[in-house]
Design an enzyme around this catalytic site. Structure first.
Site, PDB file in Angstrom:
ATOM      1  N   ARG A  46       0.834  -1.212   0.000  1.00  0.00           N
ATOM      2  CA  ARG A  46       0.000   0.000   0.000  1.00  0.00           C
ATOM      3  C   ARG A  46       0.866   1.259   0.000  1.00  0.00           C
ATOM      4  O   ARG A  46       0.534   2.265  -0.620  1.00  0.00           O
ATOM      5  CB  ARG A  46      -0.955   0.021   1.200  1.00  0.00           C
ATOM      6  CG  ARG A  46      -1.652   1.382   1.367  1.00  0.00           C
ATOM      7  CD  ARG A  46      -2.885   1.315   2.239  1.00  0.00           C
ATOM      8  NE  ARG A  46      -2.616   0.744   3.548  1.00  0.00           N
ATOM      9  CZ  ARG A  46      -2.040   1.401   4.571  1.00  0.00           C
ATOM     10  NH1 ARG A  46      -1.676   2.663   4.414  1.00  0.00           N
ATOM     11  NH2 ARG A  46      -1.843   0.809   5.722  1.00  0.00           N
ATOM     12  N   TYR A  98     -15.384  16.971 -16.270  1.00  0.00           N
ATOM     13  CA  TYR A  98     -15.679  15.594 -15.908  1.00  0.00           C
ATOM     14  C   TYR A  98     -16.481  15.593 -14.598  1.00  0.00           C
ATOM     15  O   TYR A  98     -16.052  16.199 -13.606  1.00  0.00           O
ATOM     16  CB  TYR A  98     -14.388  14.794 -15.744  1.00  0.00           C
ATOM     17  CG  TYR A  98     -14.703  13.389 -15.336  1.00  0.00           C
ATOM     18  CD1 TYR A  98     -15.311  12.518 -16.225  1.00  0.00           C
ATOM     19  CD2 TYR A  98     -14.464  12.946 -14.048  1.00  0.00           C
ATOM     20  CE1 TYR A  98     -15.666  11.240 -15.849  1.00  0.00           C
ATOM     21  CE2 TYR A  98     -14.808  11.660 -13.659  1.00  0.00           C
ATOM     22  CZ  TYR A  98     -15.409  10.823 -14.567  1.00  0.00           C
ATOM     23  OH  TYR A  98     -15.773   9.563 -14.185  1.00  0.00           O
ATOM     24  N   ASP A 169      -6.138  18.207 -16.066  1.00  0.00           N
ATOM     25  CA  ASP A 169      -6.657  16.878 -16.440  1.00  0.00           C
ATOM     26  C   ASP A 169      -6.469  16.742 -17.954  1.00  0.00           C
ATOM     27  O   ASP A 169      -7.131  17.409 -18.740  1.00  0.00           O
ATOM     28  CB  ASP A 169      -8.130  16.786 -16.046  1.00  0.00           C
ATOM     29  CG  ASP A 169      -8.728  15.404 -16.335  1.00  0.00           C
ATOM     30  OD1 ASP A 169      -8.175  14.678 -17.176  1.00  0.00           O
ATOM     31  OD2 ASP A 169      -9.763  15.079 -15.721  1.00  0.00           O
ATOM     32  N   LYS A 194      -8.971   5.347 -19.537  1.00  0.00           N
ATOM     33  CA  LYS A 194      -9.309   5.787 -20.890  1.00  0.00           C
ATOM     34  C   LYS A 194      -8.177   5.436 -21.865  1.00  0.00           C
ATOM     35  O   LYS A 194      -7.911   4.268 -22.077  1.00  0.00           O
ATOM     36  CB  LYS A 194      -9.641   7.287 -20.860  1.00  0.00           C
ATOM     37  CG  LYS A 194     -10.551   7.698 -19.693  1.00  0.00           C
ATOM     38  CD  LYS A 194     -11.951   7.092 -19.754  1.00  0.00           C
ATOM     39  CE  LYS A 194     -12.740   7.242 -18.463  1.00  0.00           C
ATOM     40  NZ  LYS A 194     -12.876   8.595 -17.940  1.00  0.00           N
TER      41      LYS A 194
HETATM   42  C1  LIG Z   1     -12.978   9.178 -16.656  1.00  0.00           C
HETATM   43  C2  LIG Z   1     -12.394  10.503 -16.350  1.00  0.00           C
HETATM   44  C3  LIG Z   1     -11.910  10.804 -15.066  1.00  0.00           C
HETATM   45  C4  LIG Z   1     -12.034   9.843 -13.900  1.00  0.00           C
HETATM   46  O1  LIG Z   1     -11.328   8.681 -14.090  1.00  0.00           O
HETATM   47  P1  LIG Z   1     -11.737   7.231 -13.459  1.00  0.00           P
HETATM   48  O2  LIG Z   1     -10.605   6.393 -13.904  1.00  0.00           O
HETATM   49  O3  LIG Z   1     -13.056   6.853 -14.052  1.00  0.00           O
HETATM   50  O4  LIG Z   1     -11.815   7.408 -11.989  1.00  0.00           O
HETATM   51  C5  LIG Z   1     -11.340  12.048 -14.865  1.00  0.00           C
HETATM   52  N1  LIG Z   1     -11.257  12.955 -15.856  1.00  0.00           N
HETATM   53  C6  LIG Z   1     -11.720  12.710 -17.102  1.00  0.00           C
HETATM   54  C7  LIG Z   1     -11.587  13.752 -18.148  1.00  0.00           C
HETATM   55  C8  LIG Z   1     -12.300  11.477 -17.396  1.00  0.00           C
HETATM   56  O5  LIG Z   1     -12.764  11.243 -18.626  1.00  0.00           O
END
Ligand SMILES: *Cc1c(COP(=O)(O)O)cnc(C)c1O
Length: 370
Positions: A46, A98, A169, A194
């Protein structure tokens, strides 16, 4: 060879490998263990992860030009940034972004920990006006789901002049298309779920820090709150990264062609894709990014029910949330109450373009639209 001397297309293949030694494996092993035999460091997964997690981090760090810290999901990374801020933090956050990120910042405000200033982060003048005295600025390279492009150098410059930490992001862009640390960002977030993973089979996240201090703080927070990803996920994520460049090349070529055809389709009233020359974000994306990504948002003529029916009629494209996988996905974003509340048009469809043959994708979309 030093990965910093290689182009991104080579880094995705070469980075995060075991050392080149006789009889060493080419691929990183999947190390499944909680404790390690005792040493001065007294390792525990962890806190310290395993070599599988670290190999993935090395690859992403080399791609972004910073120090990567992997998390069990994208939102675990968002939470690590938000919850690591002191009480009283003034944060500039996107008015539409998001939904999971927005939910985390909304909670920080509800708990009395943060004061939020919500702005359209693709409106440069609005963000610049909002960053005065701010402590944290949260940006997306391309906003979700309206596909607005953020002027990173201008906004980051102003945010730093105000003394704020900037986290970008970059999930929609991937390190192949945008590298926000080059424009001075302090932190970059990816939902590895993604494009980096790329096969819609894992949930994972990563933050990339521009300085060792920030990376160390994130590692401490991850150990404290249990955000370490599993070894199997880390292995699959690294395997996904190996093909990131070729996947992005095909997906972006498909997206460019589909965006042009959708824009000319009688059932489509508006296409939002920075690759289209008349898109409001085109000039910025052409100047700041290496490509236009593979997500298209488009509005259809008629009702929300008709838009929803397009999603149920597709046969090659899949009706599902998420994006960034090899398979194309479509979704009416306003079906999520939070997106609807943040002004997503009711007939807007978000299409994550995959790597199928473009003519098969077009045939499917055409039949679904008619
Ligand atoms: C999916 C997504 C997230 C969150 O990611 P998870 O892996 O689903 O927790 C954050 N920012 C964007 C732009 C996303 O498409």
């Amino acid at each position: 060879m030093n990965p910093s001397e290689l182009r991104p297309e080579s880094v995705v293949v070469a980075a995060g490998r075991p050392p080149r030694e006789p009889d060493a494996p080419l691929s990183t092993p999947i190390v499944l263990t909680a404790p390690f035999h005792a040493s001065d460091e007294n390792r525990y997964s962890r806190h310290h992860g395993t070599e599988t997690v670290r190999s993935f981090e090395q690859a992403v760090g080399a791609l972004e030009g910073g120090e990567a810290v992997a998390f069990s999901s994208g939102v675990a990374g968002v939470a690590a940034v938000a919850e690591g801020q002191p009480t009283g933090t003034v944060a500039v956050v996107p008015s539409a972004a998001y939904s999971g990120s927005i939910a985390i910042f909304d909670e920080q405000e509800r708990l009395g920990r943060m004061v939020l200033r919500r702005v359209d982060v693709a409106d440069t003048a609005a963000v610049v006006a909002a960053v005065r005295d701010a402590d944290l600025v949260w940006l997306e390279t391309v906003t979700n789901p309206l596909m607005g492009v953020v002027d990173l150098p201008t906004v980051i410059g102003q945010a730093h002049a105000a003394g704020a930490t900037v986290c970008v992001d970059s999930t929609f862009s991937t390190p192949l298309v945008a590298r926000p640390l080059q424009y001075g960002a302090d932190l970059v977030l990816h939902s590895v779920t993604k494009y980096l993973g790329g096969h819609s089979d894992i949930v994972m996240g990563v933050l990339v820090a521009g300085s060792p201090d920030r990376a160390e703080a994130l590692r401490n927070r991850r150990g404290l709150t249990g955000g370490m990803p599993g070894a199997l996920e880390s292995y699959l994520a690294l395997r996904g990264v190996r093909t990131l460049a070729v996947r992005m090349e095909r997906a972006q070529a498909n997206a460019g062609e589909l965006a042009r055809r959708l824009a000319a389709h009688p059932a489509v009233t508006r296409v939002r894709y920075p690759g289209l020359p008349d898109d409001p974000g085109h000039e910025l994306a052409a100047r700041l990014h290496d490509g236009f990504g593979a997500v298209i948002s488009f509005e259809v003529a008629g009702t929300a029910e008709y838009a929803e029916s397009v999603c149920t009629r597709v046969e090659l494209v899949t009706h599902a949330t998420s994006l960034g996988g090899v398979e194309s996905l479509i979704e009416r974003r306003a079906r999520h109450s939070m997106d609807a509340e943040h002004g997503t048009p009711p007939t807007l469809l978000r299409l994550s373009v995959g790597i199928e043959h473009v003519e098969d994708l077009w045939a499917d979309l055409s039949q679904a639209l008619s």
